[in-house]
Design a protein around this motif. Sequence first.
Motif, PDB file in Angstrom:
ATOM      1  N   GLU A  96       0.752  -1.313   0.018  1.00 19.64           N
ATOM      2  CA  GLU A  96      -0.104   0.010   0.065  1.00 19.64           C
ATOM      3  C   GLU A  96       0.414   1.020  -0.558  1.00 19.64           C
ATOM      4  OE1 GLU A  96      -3.009   1.538  -0.210  1.00 19.64           O
ATOM      5  OE2 GLU A  96      -4.016   0.150  -0.348  1.00 19.64           O
TER       6      GLU A  96
ATOM      7  N   MET B 161      -1.895   2.513  11.917  1.00 20.43           N
ATOM      8  CA  MET B 161      -2.870   2.005  11.016  1.00 20.43           C
ATOM      9  C   MET B 161      -3.644   1.908  12.802  1.00 20.43           C
ATOM     10  SD  MET B 161      -3.169   0.108   8.104  1.00 20.43           S
ATOM     11  CE  MET B 161      -4.927   0.288   7.872  1.00 20.43           C
TER      12      MET B 161
ATOM     13  N   ARG C  88      -4.031 -11.081   4.849  1.00 21.71           N
ATOM     14  CA  ARG C  88      -3.079 -11.602   6.128  1.00 21.71           C
ATOM     15  C   ARG C  88      -2.248 -12.860   6.362  1.00 21.71           C
ATOM     16  NH1 ARG C  88      -2.227  -9.089  11.116  1.00 21.71           N
ATOM     17  NH2 ARG C  88      -4.359  -7.705  11.214  1.00 21.71           N
TER      18      ARG C  88
ATOM     19  N   GLN D 258       0.415  -2.029  11.702  1.00 23.94           N
ATOM     20  CA  GLN D 258       0.722  -2.445  10.456  1.00 23.94           C
ATOM     21  C   GLN D 258       0.959  -0.713   9.797  1.00 23.94           C
ATOM     22  OE1 GLN D 258      -3.745  -3.323   9.481  1.00 23.94           O
ATOM     23  NE2 GLN D 258      -3.184  -5.520  10.937  1.00 23.94           N
TER      24      GLN D 258
ATOM     25  N   GLU E  85      -8.888  -8.046   4.481  1.00 25.43           N
ATOM     26  CA  GLU E  85      -7.383  -8.921   6.005  1.00 25.43           C
ATOM     27  C   GLU E  85      -7.765  -9.909   6.100  1.00 25.43           C
ATOM     28  OE1 GLU E  85      -5.915  -6.557   9.999  1.00 25.43           O
ATOM     29  OE2 GLU E  85      -7.842  -5.881   9.366  1.00 25.43           O
TER      30      GLU E  85
ATOM     31  N   HIS F 228       4.481  -5.728   8.636  1.00 30.99           N
ATOM     32  CA  HIS F 228       4.768  -4.917   8.570  1.00 30.99           C
ATOM     33  C   HIS F 228       6.219  -4.282   9.001  1.00 30.99           C
ATOM     34  CE1 HIS F 228       1.504  -6.653  11.688  1.00 30.99           C
ATOM     35  NE2 HIS F 228       2.119  -7.680  11.189  1.00 30.99           N
TER      36      HIS F 228
ATOM     37  N   SER G  57       1.290   1.905   7.033  1.00 33.17           N
ATOM     38  CA  SER G  57       0.094   2.817   5.576  1.00 33.17           C
ATOM     39  C   SER G  57       0.942   3.597   5.311  1.00 33.17           C
ATOM     40  CB  SER G  57      -1.752   2.763   6.322  1.00 33.17           C
ATOM     41  OG  SER G  57      -1.903   3.001   5.245  1.00 33.17           O
TER      42      SER G  57
ATOM     43  N   SER H 248       4.363   0.382   1.361  1.00 37.69           N
ATOM     44  CA  SER H 248       4.328  -0.195   3.115  1.00 37.69           C
ATOM     45  C   SER H 248       3.933  -1.764   2.733  1.00 37.69           C
ATOM     46  CB  SER H 248       3.230   0.297   3.656  1.00 37.69           C
ATOM     47  OG  SER H 248       3.528   1.663   4.153  1.00 37.69           O
ATOM     48  N   ASP H 249       4.213  -2.626   3.496  1.00 39.99           N
ATOM     49  CA  ASP H 249       3.373  -4.217   3.470  1.00 39.99           C
ATOM     50  C   ASP H 249       3.092  -3.978   4.665  1.00 39.99           C
ATOM     51  OD1 ASP H 249       2.707  -6.289   3.286  1.00 39.99           O
ATOM     52  OD2 ASP H 249       4.512  -7.173   2.600  1.00 39.99           O
ATOM     53  N   LEU H 250       2.230  -3.611   4.984  1.00 40.31           N
ATOM     54  CA  LEU H 250       0.895  -4.416   5.850  1.00 40.31           C
ATOM     55  C   LEU H 250       1.204  -5.489   6.981  1.00 40.31           C
ATOM     56  CD1 LEU H 250      -0.484  -1.771   4.008  1.00 40.31           C
ATOM     57  CD2 LEU H 250      -2.655  -2.678   5.442  1.00 40.31           C
ATOM     58  N   TYR H 251       0.728  -6.511   6.091  1.00 40.27           N
ATOM     59  CA  TYR H 251       0.963  -7.644   6.794  1.00 40.27           C
ATOM     60  C   TYR H 251       2.312  -8.433   7.151  1.00 40.27           C
ATOM     61  CZ  TYR H 251      -3.954  -6.952   6.008  1.00 40.27           C
ATOM     62  OH  TYR H 251      -5.225  -6.173   5.731  1.00 40.27           O
TER      63      TYR H 251
ATOM     64  N   ASN I 270      -5.315   5.373   8.045  1.00 37.87           N
ATOM     65  CA  ASN I 270      -5.176   5.163   6.351  1.00 37.87           C
ATOM     66  C   ASN I 270      -3.985   5.564   5.759  1.00 37.87           C
ATOM     67  OD1 ASN I 270      -5.683   3.634   3.870  1.00 37.87           O
ATOM     68  ND2 ASN I 270      -8.239   4.909   3.810  1.00 37.87           N
TER      69      ASN I 270
END
Length: 298
Positions: free
Chosen positions: A18, A72, A286, A55, A282, A35, A57, A30-33, A104
């Motif tokens: 994201e 987030m 995830r 996470q 998600e 971290h 963002s 960013s790679d949310l899952y 977000n």
Amino acid sequence: MTDESVVTTVVGERAFLECPRWRGDRLWVSDLYAHEVLSIGADADVRVEATMGDQPSGLGWLPDGRLLIVSMVDGRVLVREDANDPAALSVHADVSHLATGKLNDMTVDENGHAFISTFGFEFRSHSYVESAVLIHVAPDGSARIAADDLLFPNGSVILGEAGDAVRTFVIAESMGNRLTAFDLDRSGRLANRRVWAAFGPEVPRTSVRDAMAAAQVAPDGICLGEDRTIWVADALNQRVIRVAEGGVILDERRFGTGVFACAVGGVRGDVLYGCAAPSSSEHQRRGTREASLLATAI
């Protein structure tokens, strides 16, 4: 106009990418899952720029070059204090008391004024679409609500030159079938709210499912295009479109999979990047490594 340019995979086997940004001859994302905040070079070398428990963002930079990262879930904006230490993060601002749901995306101007969008509700297909706020964080870390009554505010951009007394701040309303604009002054104040681009009539707020079924475009991440246009990742239709004020679609790039954010970059500024995944859910994403960063020429 639809363009059938070749789409290439820059990086694959990621969790969920994201908020891409082009800076310093690298694509930051960013790679949310996972971290992690990553930067990716022209030869697809991947560098881990930050690691965190929450996470990540939205991304941006303070005037002194320090990286800002949206955290987030816990409602904070973090600052990376040491570029050589991915874990050297401190709190720039705690906005949890202002946030409506998760934080977000984020846009940071050249003076360090940050604008952070918020979900507004727990994002599920059956959820009622509740309005959300946009939060302004000043360069000193103080925070306030900049705008309210937004329908899942997401990516944003600033149109105009850095020296202009008033510029145009545009934000995507993912559940609103539109892009919304404000006048932005040098102090970070927003005024004169208006619709910058409408993709169709108002959609129902009875549920996310109903809103998406009625929408023509689900504007997610966005980035600047040429001549005051905006590239929009359309989360509904596996494409990125270039839009002029008023809503006319001037250009389109199809990616063949879900695409949820975009950035223009490359050393010559002629590459359109898309953050892609089979879905944005998600619970589906995830535990997977099916996300990728895609690219196509513009």
